[in-house]
Enzyme design. Structure first.
Site, mmCIF file in Angstrom:
data_model
loop_
_atom_site.group_PDB
_atom_site.id
_atom_site.type_symbol
_atom_site.label_atom_id
_atom_site.label_comp_id
_atom_site.label_asym_id
_atom_site.label_seq_id
_atom_site.Cartn_x
_atom_site.Cartn_y
_atom_site.Cartn_z
ATOM 1 N N ALA A 157 46.612 41.602 32.922
ATOM 2 C CA ALA A 157 47.021 42.016 31.663
ATOM 3 C C ALA A 157 47.930 43.220 31.823
ATOM 4 O O ALA A 157 48.065 43.831 32.956
ATOM 5 C CB ALA A 157 45.993 42.279 30.840
ATOM 6 N N GLY B 271 43.812 38.721 33.019
ATOM 7 C CA GLY B 271 44.296 38.175 31.740
ATOM 8 C C GLY B 271 45.216 36.605 32.163
ATOM 9 O O GLY B 271 45.241 35.848 31.364
ATOM 10 N N GLU C 206 42.794 34.170 32.503
ATOM 11 C CA GLU C 206 42.110 33.492 31.167
ATOM 12 C C GLU C 206 43.175 32.848 30.506
ATOM 13 O O GLU C 206 42.814 31.758 30.084
ATOM 14 C CB GLU C 206 41.741 34.686 30.531
ATOM 15 C CG GLU C 206 40.534 35.558 30.845
ATOM 16 C CD GLU C 206 40.220 36.793 30.366
ATOM 17 O OE1 GLU C 206 41.268 37.767 30.284
ATOM 18 O OE2 GLU C 206 39.111 37.007 29.948
ATOM 19 N N GLU D 29 38.769 42.884 37.015
ATOM 20 C CA GLU D 29 38.599 43.957 36.078
ATOM 21 C C GLU D 29 37.672 44.764 36.285
ATOM 22 O O GLU D 29 37.617 46.120 36.154
ATOM 23 C CB GLU D 29 38.296 43.294 34.579
ATOM 24 C CG GLU D 29 39.270 42.390 33.934
ATOM 25 C CD GLU D 29 39.535 41.199 34.307
ATOM 26 O OE1 GLU D 29 39.046 40.655 35.292
ATOM 27 O OE2 GLU D 29 40.275 40.155 33.404
#
Lengths: 256, 258
Positions: free
Chosen positions: B66, B109, B112, B132
């Protein structure tokens, strides 16, 4: 740029020279880092189409510098130093030649075994020295050796730890060629330059999938070959090879 | 199609290809990018000419994570008010097949997003992972949920706690990706697979996807009932008549998606 190795490139060939001649080019933590950086560079540099690894002075590489630290965790030394270097070397999709100029001992043998080709000087020798200090061959040695010489011979070499000459290594199929000392570097250069003028992408794919063949069954390898051929078939070198054949001339491969 | 900043799209032979396009930041997923992906997904899901959606990044990265800069200063209240995961939730409502083609880094991300795809093709050199934990946070767009469903809680915890990268080989072993292919051919192989699906009966693809997704979250009994209704439903389609007719007439069916 480097402290323990020498790195130069000419005619499409990168020359990495282990450069601690006074210590018979024994590995240190710094040398591991520098080898890793040099190998990564050869993989990325598009102008480089073959790699030579050799040693300065009279030895190729005598393995781990045992005079290093007092009580190292050998497992961690391998995980942090040798293993990433060997993984990187094997993952380079270009031909890597070990120019074994003199004695290769211990992890020095492992380094040579992880290369795609070995050219030996008549002065070269190979010794699986680990057993003499109560240790086990490492840095991919146990993986590459039986694959190169067969299980039975690999056990003999690893357990007995006897020194073998360049000629004996040639008989075992360990080395591609043995050259006289005076012409050794020239022979290596000729061999490397020749490889660097070949279809590099195809060589890279051969290396990738021949390595994978050891962990695959026939149907997987047949599929890898189909994928590899599709990729190789779209290279400029393939087109050049076919046109040169039709036009009855020598092909000029560019590695693209 | 709208003018996108962070993605590129094109439609060819019934297949919509969406490419993540922030190459300078290894396709880091910004909020704007997710909104664009959602918009493209929803548009293609409605477009009759599109049968299958393929989602990919570039050779170096599917998406490396992300966009950290974007959220570094956020607090719990700003995040709640922003409700950024609303866009993510919509990605799961797409009815058409979504195939992911992953090369290079697929982290956080990015991972994901890949897990939002129905089918995943990955380069032998692709790397997956949830780093993360190393930033003092955790996955927030379904990472802990989907990894657990795919690999079971024990193995999932190991990957989520350590935050180390997973090779394509490991990902395949755990059922996260369908096929590992040569790095040069990831998109091509995914497109080849998409072309096969594009010839299948669209309503069947749709209701099979719905039934499989239902089964993944419900009991065997409930899922069997759900499947049955979808099975019956297809018998009111023209494609069912055509499919069975073509079978008895020994010819290829011509499906219309009706």
């Amino acid at each position: 740029m480097f402290e323990t190795i020498n790195y130069e490139s000419r005619a499409g060939v990168a020359w990495i020279t282990l450069n601690r001649p006074e210590k018979l080019n024994a590995f240190t933590a710094v040398m591991h880092k520098e080898m890793l950086a040099a190998l990564k560079n050869t993989g990325k540099d598009k102008d480089i189409r073959a790699i030579v690894i050799t040693g300065a002075g009279r030895a190729f590489c005598s393995g781990q510098d045992l005079g290093g630290s007092d009580n190292p965790d050998y497992g961690e030394v391998l995980r942090k130093g040798y293993n990433p270097m060997i993984q990187e070397l094997v993952s380079i999709e270009k031909p890597v030649i070990a120019a074994v100029n003199g004695v290769a001992a211990g992890a020095g043998v492992s380094l040579a075994l992880a290369c795609d080709f070995r050219i030996a000087s008549e002065k070269a020798s190979f010794i699986e020295a680990f057993i003499h200090v109560g240790l086990v061959p490492d840095s991919g040695n146990l993986y590459f050796l039986p694959r190169l010489v067969g299980h039975a011979k690999a056990m003999e070499l690893a357990v007995l730890g006897e020194k073998i000459s360049a000629d004996q290594a040639k008989e075992l199929g360990l080395v591609t060629k043995v050259a006289e000392e005076e012409v050794f570097i020239q022979e290596v250069e000729t061999f490397a330059v020749k490889l660097a003028s070949m279809p590099t992408k195809a060589i890279g794919l051969i290396k990738r999938y021949m390595n994978k063949s050891w962990e695959s069954d026939l149907s997987e390898v047949l599929e890898y070959e189909a994928l590899a051929q599709k990729t190789a078939g779209s290279t400029e070198d393939h087109k050049e090879g076919v046109s040169a054949f039709m036009e009855k001339r020598k092909p000029e491969f560019t590695g693209r | 199609m709208a003018d996108f900043q962070s993605i590129k799209t094109k439609v060819e032979d019934g297949i919509a290809l969406i490419e993540l396009n922030r190459p300078n930041v290894l396709n880091a997923i910004s909020r704007g990018m997710v909104t664009e992906i959602r918009s493209a997904f929803e548009t293609f899901d409605k477009e009759d000419a599109v049968k299958v959606i393929v989602l990919t990044g570039n050779e170096k990265a599917f998406a490396a994570g992300a966009d950290i800069d974007e959220m570094a200063e956020d607090d719990a209240v700003t995040l709640e008010l922003l409700n950024q995961f609303k866009d993510w939730d919509q990605l799961h409502t797409i009815k058409k097949p979504v195939i992911g083609a992953v090369s290079g880094y697929c982290f956080g991300g990015g991972f994901e997003l890949a897990l939002c795809c129905d089918i995943l093709f990955a380069s032998e050199k692709a790397q997956f992972g949830f780093p993360e934990i190393k930033l003092g946070v955790m996955p927030g767009a379904g990472g802990t949920v989907k990894l657990t469903k795919l690999m079971g809680p024990k193995i999932a915890l190991e990957w989520l706690w350590l935050g180390e990268p997973m090779t394509a080989k490991e990902a395949q072993k755990h059922g996260i990706i369908n096929r590992t292919v040569a790095p040069e051919l990831v998109v091509e192989e995914a497109m080849k697979f998409a072309r096969i699906l594009a010839c299948r009966a669209p309503l069947s693809l749709r209701l099979i996807k719905e039934s499989v997704q239902y089964a993944a979250g419900h009991s065997v009994h409930d899922s069997m009932q759900f499947e049955r209704k979808n099975f019956y439903l297809l018998f009111s389609s023209e494609d069912q008549k055509e499919g069975m007719k073509a079978f008895t007439e020994k010819r290829h069916p011509q499906f219309k998606g009706k």
